[in-house]
Design a protein around this motif. Sequence first.
Motif, PDB file in Angstrom:
ATOM      1  N   UNK A 183      62.163  50.654  25.406  1.00 42.03           N
ATOM      2  CA  UNK A 183      61.365  51.826  25.762  1.00 42.03           C
ATOM      3  C   UNK A 183      62.190  52.817  26.567  1.00 42.03           C
ATOM      4  N   UNK A 184      61.939  54.108  26.358  1.00 40.65           N
ATOM      5  CA  UNK A 184      62.456  55.164  27.210  1.00 40.65           C
ATOM      6  C   UNK A 184      61.368  55.465  28.233  1.00 40.65           C
ATOM      7  N   UNK A 185      61.762  55.594  29.506  1.00 38.68           N
ATOM      8  CA  UNK A 185      60.821  55.880  30.587  1.00 38.68           C
ATOM      9  C   UNK A 185      61.081  57.284  31.116  1.00 38.68           C
ATOM     10  N   UNK A 186      60.032  58.056  31.300  1.00 38.26           N
ATOM     11  CA  UNK A 186      60.131  59.456  31.718  1.00 38.26           C
ATOM     12  C   UNK A 186      59.543  59.624  33.111  1.00 38.26           C
ATOM     13  N   UNK A 187      60.303  60.320  33.971  1.00 43.62           N
ATOM     14  CA  UNK A 187      59.888  60.609  35.338  1.00 43.62           C
ATOM     15  C   UNK A 187      60.125  62.089  35.614  1.00 43.62           C
ATOM     16  N   UNK A 188      59.306  62.686  36.477  1.00 43.40           N
ATOM     17  CA  UNK A 188      59.490  64.076  36.873  1.00 43.40           C
ATOM     18  C   UNK A 188      59.712  64.126  38.378  1.00 43.40           C
ATOM     19  N   UNK A 189      60.747  64.860  38.793  1.00 47.82           N
ATOM     20  CA  UNK A 189      61.044  65.041  40.208  1.00 47.82           C
ATOM     21  C   UNK A 189      60.066  66.057  40.783  1.00 47.82           C
ATOM     22  N   UNK A 190      59.426  65.705  41.880  1.00 53.63           N
ATOM     23  CA  UNK A 190      58.446  66.589  42.514  1.00 53.63           C
ATOM     24  C   UNK A 190      59.122  67.670  43.358  1.00 53.63           C
ATOM     25  N   UNK A 191      60.424  67.544  43.603  1.00 56.85           N
ATOM     26  CA  UNK A 191      61.132  68.507  44.434  1.00 56.85           C
ATOM     27  C   UNK A 191      61.835  69.591  43.613  1.00 56.85           C
ATOM     28  N   UNK A 192      62.515  69.219  42.531  1.00 55.51           N
ATOM     29  CA  UNK A 192      63.263  70.221  41.758  1.00 55.51           C
ATOM     30  C   UNK A 192      62.715  70.436  40.351  1.00 55.51           C
ATOM     31  N   UNK A 193      61.772  69.620  39.903  1.00 59.43           N
ATOM     32  CA  UNK A 193      61.160  69.804  38.597  1.00 59.43           C
ATOM     33  C   UNK A 193      61.927  69.205  37.440  1.00 59.43           C
TER      34      UNK A 193
ATOM     35  N   UNK B  41      65.119  60.738  32.254  1.00 60.65           N
ATOM     36  CA  UNK B  41      64.817  59.815  31.163  1.00 60.65           C
ATOM     37  C   UNK B  41      65.694  58.590  31.332  1.00 60.65           C
ATOM     38  N   UNK B  42      65.080  57.430  31.492  1.00 58.85           N
ATOM     39  CA  UNK B  42      65.823  56.180  31.601  1.00 58.85           C
ATOM     40  C   UNK B  42      65.771  55.462  30.261  1.00 58.85           C
ATOM     41  N   UNK B  43      66.935  55.234  29.668  1.00 63.73           N
ATOM     42  CA  UNK B  43      67.040  54.584  28.366  1.00 63.73           C
ATOM     43  C   UNK B  43      67.056  53.071  28.528  1.00 63.73           C
ATOM     44  N   UNK B  44      66.790  52.316  27.451  1.00 65.37           N
ATOM     45  CA  UNK B  44      66.826  50.856  27.526  1.00 65.37           C
ATOM     46  C   UNK B  44      68.187  50.316  27.975  1.00 65.37           C
ATOM     47  N   UNK B  45      69.264  51.057  27.720  1.00 64.48           N
ATOM     48  CA  UNK B  45      70.603  50.615  28.113  1.00 64.48           C
ATOM     49  C   UNK B  45      70.838  50.766  29.610  1.00 64.48           C
ATOM     50  N   UNK B  46      69.916  51.476  30.317  1.00 66.66           N
ATOM     51  CA  UNK B  46      70.067  51.693  31.746  1.00 66.66           C
ATOM     52  C   UNK B  46      70.606  53.067  32.099  1.00 66.66           C
ATOM     53  N   UNK B  47      71.080  53.806  31.098  1.00 70.04           N
ATOM     54  CA  UNK B  47      71.575  55.153  31.345  1.00 70.04           C
ATOM     55  C   UNK B  47      70.414  56.075  31.685  1.00 70.04           C
ATOM     56  N   UNK B  48      70.687  57.072  32.547  1.00 70.23           N
ATOM     57  CA  UNK B  48      69.673  58.028  32.955  1.00 70.23           C
ATOM     58  C   UNK B  48      70.162  59.430  32.627  1.00 70.23           C
ATOM     59  N   UNK B  49      69.318  60.202  31.973  1.00 72.23           N
ATOM     60  CA  UNK B  49      69.623  61.581  31.624  1.00 72.23           C
ATOM     61  C   UNK B  49      68.672  62.507  32.361  1.00 72.23           C
ATOM     62  N   UNK B  50      69.177  63.684  32.742  1.00 68.97           N
ATOM     63  CA  UNK B  50      68.362  64.698  33.406  1.00 68.97           C
ATOM     64  C   UNK B  50      68.187  65.883  32.484  1.00 68.97           C
TER      65      UNK B  50
END
Length: 55
Positions: free
Chosen positions: A19-29, A33-42
């Motif tokens: 699964x890909x997990x999606x989060x939104x930063x409340x400070x900068x918007x 996206x956290x990928x199953x491999x553990x990598x995080x993209x902004x």
Amino acid sequence: MCNHSRLTYLGSQKAYEGYNYYFKCLECGAVLIKLPSGKIFQVGGRKAELKAPAV
């Protein structure tokens, strides 16, 4: 990369290997996206540049 700690969970999406997990930063918007491999993209955020369309 956004280093803020105030995130809100947007949801998940089925990917090929988990699964890909999606989060939104409340400070900068930014959307993180956290990928199953553990990598995080902004995607986006306060420092993201908007380019004008070429005419």
